[in-house]
Design an enzyme around this catalytic site. Structure first.
Site, PDB file in Angstrom:
ATOM      1  N   ARG A 183      46.570  25.557  54.452  1.00  0.00           N
ATOM      2  CA  ARG A 183      46.300  24.375  53.615  1.00  0.00           C
ATOM      3  C   ARG A 183      47.451  24.100  52.652  1.00  0.00           C
ATOM      4  O   ARG A 183      47.683  22.938  52.270  1.00  0.00           O
ATOM      5  CB  ARG A 183      44.991  24.574  52.845  1.00  0.00           C
ATOM      6  CG  ARG A 183      43.755  24.561  53.743  1.00  0.00           C
ATOM      7  CD  ARG A 183      42.488  24.434  52.933  1.00  0.00           C
ATOM      8  NE  ARG A 183      42.217  25.590  52.093  1.00  0.00           N
ATOM      9  CZ  ARG A 183      41.567  26.680  52.487  1.00  0.00           C
ATOM     10  NH1 ARG A 183      41.141  26.785  53.749  1.00  0.00           N
ATOM     11  NH2 ARG A 183      41.347  27.672  51.653  1.00  0.00           N
ATOM     12  N   GLY A 197      48.678  37.649  51.086  1.00  0.00           N
ATOM     13  CA  GLY A 197      47.388  38.322  50.983  1.00  0.00           C
ATOM     14  C   GLY A 197      46.293  37.393  50.510  1.00  0.00           C
ATOM     15  O   GLY A 197      45.365  37.819  49.814  1.00  0.00           O
ATOM     16  N   ASP A 257      55.520  26.550  41.821  1.00  0.00           N
ATOM     17  CA  ASP A 257      54.194  25.941  41.746  1.00  0.00           C
ATOM     18  C   ASP A 257      53.903  25.306  43.100  1.00  0.00           C
ATOM     19  O   ASP A 257      54.268  24.154  43.358  1.00  0.00           O
ATOM     20  CB  ASP A 257      54.147  24.894  40.631  1.00  0.00           C
ATOM     21  CG  ASP A 257      52.753  24.310  40.467  1.00  0.00           C
ATOM     22  OD1 ASP A 257      51.859  24.640  41.271  1.00  0.00           O
ATOM     23  OD2 ASP A 257      52.558  23.528  39.528  1.00  0.00           O
ATOM     24  N   ASP A 271      42.551  49.918  50.017  1.00  0.00           N
ATOM     25  CA  ASP A 271      43.671  49.044  49.674  1.00  0.00           C
ATOM     26  C   ASP A 271      44.995  49.552  50.227  1.00  0.00           C
ATOM     27  O   ASP A 271      45.736  48.816  50.878  1.00  0.00           O
ATOM     28  CB  ASP A 271      43.795  48.908  48.151  1.00  0.00           C
ATOM     29  CG  ASP A 271      42.780  47.952  47.563  1.00  0.00           C
ATOM     30  OD1 ASP A 271      42.096  47.260  48.330  1.00  0.00           O
ATOM     31  OD2 ASP A 271      42.660  47.901  46.323  1.00  0.00           O
ATOM     32  N   HIS A 286      36.475  44.099  47.307  1.00  0.00           N
ATOM     33  CA  HIS A 286      37.444  45.058  46.787  1.00  0.00           C
ATOM     34  C   HIS A 286      37.334  46.346  47.589  1.00  0.00           C
ATOM     35  O   HIS A 286      36.452  46.503  48.446  1.00  0.00           O
ATOM     36  CB  HIS A 286      37.211  45.327  45.297  1.00  0.00           C
ATOM     37  CG  HIS A 286      37.763  44.239  44.408  1.00  0.00           C
ATOM     38  ND1 HIS A 286      39.109  43.955  44.340  1.00  0.00           N
ATOM     39  CD2 HIS A 286      37.151  43.385  43.555  1.00  0.00           C
ATOM     40  CE1 HIS A 286      39.300  42.961  43.480  1.00  0.00           C
ATOM     41  NE2 HIS A 286      38.132  42.591  42.990  1.00  0.00           N
ATOM     42  N   ASP A 287      38.230  47.258  47.292  1.00  0.00           N
ATOM     43  CA  ASP A 287      38.308  48.513  48.035  1.00  0.00           C
ATOM     44  C   ASP A 287      36.935  49.146  48.252  1.00  0.00           C
ATOM     45  O   ASP A 287      36.585  49.558  49.366  1.00  0.00           O
ATOM     46  CB  ASP A 287      39.231  49.482  47.273  1.00  0.00           C
ATOM     47  CG  ASP A 287      39.476  50.777  48.011  1.00  0.00           C
ATOM     48  OD1 ASP A 287      38.532  51.598  48.119  1.00  0.00           O
ATOM     49  OD2 ASP A 287      40.604  51.005  48.469  1.00  0.00           O
ATOM     50  N   LYS A 294      51.502  24.029  44.356  1.00  0.00           N
ATOM     51  CA  LYS A 294      50.675  22.827  44.396  1.00  0.00           C
ATOM     52  C   LYS A 294      51.533  21.568  44.475  1.00  0.00           C
ATOM     53  O   LYS A 294      51.024  20.479  44.732  1.00  0.00           O
ATOM     54  CB  LYS A 294      49.769  22.766  43.165  1.00  0.00           C
ATOM     55  CG  LYS A 294      48.743  23.894  43.101  1.00  0.00           C
ATOM     56  CD  LYS A 294      47.899  23.813  41.855  1.00  0.00           C
ATOM     57  CE  LYS A 294      46.899  24.958  41.788  1.00  0.00           C
ATOM     58  NZ  LYS A 294      46.084  24.925  40.535  1.00  0.00           N
TER      59      LYS A 294
END
Length: 385
Positions: free
Chosen positions: A96, A88, A65, A161, A131-132, A67
């Site tokens: 960040r 990706g 996790d 992709d 998207h592709d 975060k």
């Protein structure tokens, strides 16, 4: 829980950290794993958008996790022992999170940091989703595919992709590994699907520069305009692919078709193309696909059946090369390309989400108490999905 896998192949000994994603990143990781790399997937808590499947083969998984600061610290411990990181996410997200290139290179200067995006790390659309179909639409590829006067046809998501994305990411990573052997330092690989897809258009740009390609669909050598480069329906509603561009291959096709050569006309007579299309449509409609395959098998006519992926797996041409391996519920495409020094696998293990956390963390130098504390803090999710 599993130990570090016994790997073979040219990338044996290369450790790759893959931040979980979908599409081109995981497929790039699969290709590296297929070549012997130890690929560790850092999965996210909760359900996955796409269940683990073939692109998780040969990999290991743990759930962090990110975060939680404890999870970030654990990830950086793993990165310190890695050769490659693949992410990706949108530009700026890993920075960040505290695992951007600067932070990672500070603890591991030899790390190759592979970044996979659609629009690139910079530019007016860098933060925009896509998207592709969007990426190839912005490179000229999509506009070139389909029938004139009708909407372009999406070529699945193979070109953007996986062609413009995964393959160029892997190419950059391998180049950086070679460079590192000379310099001792890592690098950042900025792979954008639009960049790679533009590169895939090199042939078209080259033809256009010679005055041999137009932006109009069905007006070019390889887009269905030519009667000798397109598909024809057979008597059973299936199709044959005709690709006899060269004159000797075209002659080999015509020798096996009940067509009057004089009535048909010259191969490159554009004025006769409409008539030639009709003649070939009529003749291919007289036999089944399998019957036509038998007619052209073993010839240089460049006329072959159009198969679905299930048929393709069992077709003798593919079966003889074990091109697709049936393994449980999966049809696994075989490792490609094939190296003389690497045995082809007959079984593929698919990572179980979160199953390998203990071994991965131990390899990064964390003890049993450290791992227990991470689990207690919720930074590591120890359960298996």
């Amino acid at each position: 829980m599993t130990d570090s896998p016994a790997k073979t192949g040219p990338l044996k000994g290369i450790k790759v950290v893959e931040l979980a994603g979908i599409g081109p990143g995981p497929y790039a990781g699969q290709l590296l794993s297929d070549m012997g790399a130890d690929v560790i997937v850092i999965d996210r808590p909760g359900g996955s958008l796409v269940p683990k499947a073939i692109d998780a083969r040969g990999k290991r998984s743990m759930v962090l996790d990110l975060k939680k600061p404890e999870a970030v610290a654990a990830l950086l411990k793993i990165v310190a022992t890695a050769d490659v990181l693949i992410e990706g996410l949108r530009p700026g997200v890993t920075e960040r999170m505290g695992v951007g290139p600067d932070v990672c290179h500070a603890i591991n200067p030899r790390l190759i940091y592979g970044r996979m995006t659609g629009w690139g790390q910079t530019g007016p659309w860098s933060q925009m989703a896509g998207h592709d179909i969007n990426y190839i639409g912005m490179t000229g590829v999509l506009n070139a595919i389909g029938k004139d006067g009708q909407p372009p046809v999406p070529p699945l998501n193979m070109i953007g992709d996986f062609g413009g994305g995964s393959m160029f990411l892997v190419n950059g990573i391998l180049a950086a590994i070679i460079e590192r052997a000379q310099t001792g330092r890592g690098n950042i690989v900025d792979a954008a699907i639009v960049d790679g897809t533009h590169s895939l258009m090199s042939f078209v740009h080259g033809m256009a520069g010679l005055g041999q390609w137009r932006t109009k669909r069905e007006a070019n050598l390889l887009d269905g305009a030519a009667p000798f480069y397109r598909c024809y329906m057979t008597a059973d509603g299936k199709f044959m692919a005709v690709g006899c561009i060269e004159p000797q291959f075209f002659a080999a096709m015509m020798e096996r078709l009940p067509i009057d050569r004089e009535a048909y006309g010259a191969q490159h007579d554009h004025a006769a193309f409409a008539k030639q299309h009709e003649m070939l449509e009529d003749v291919f409609a007289t036999k089944t696909r399998d019957a036509w395959e038998a007619v052209f098998a073993g010839t240089d006519a460049c006329v072959t059946p159009v198969l679905d992926y299930v048929e393709a797996a069992s077709h003798p041409v593919n079966a003889e090369r074990h091109a697709v391996v049936t393994d449980g519920r999966w049809l696994h495409p075989q490792v490609a390309p094939r190296l003389a020094t690497q045995a082809l696998p007959t079984h593929f293990d698919i990572a179980t989400k979160g199953a390998d956390y203990a071994a991965i963390l131990a390899e990064a130098g964390l003890g049993t108490d450290d791992i227990s504390q991470l689990i207690a803090a919720g930074a590591v999710v120890a359960n298996k999905d």
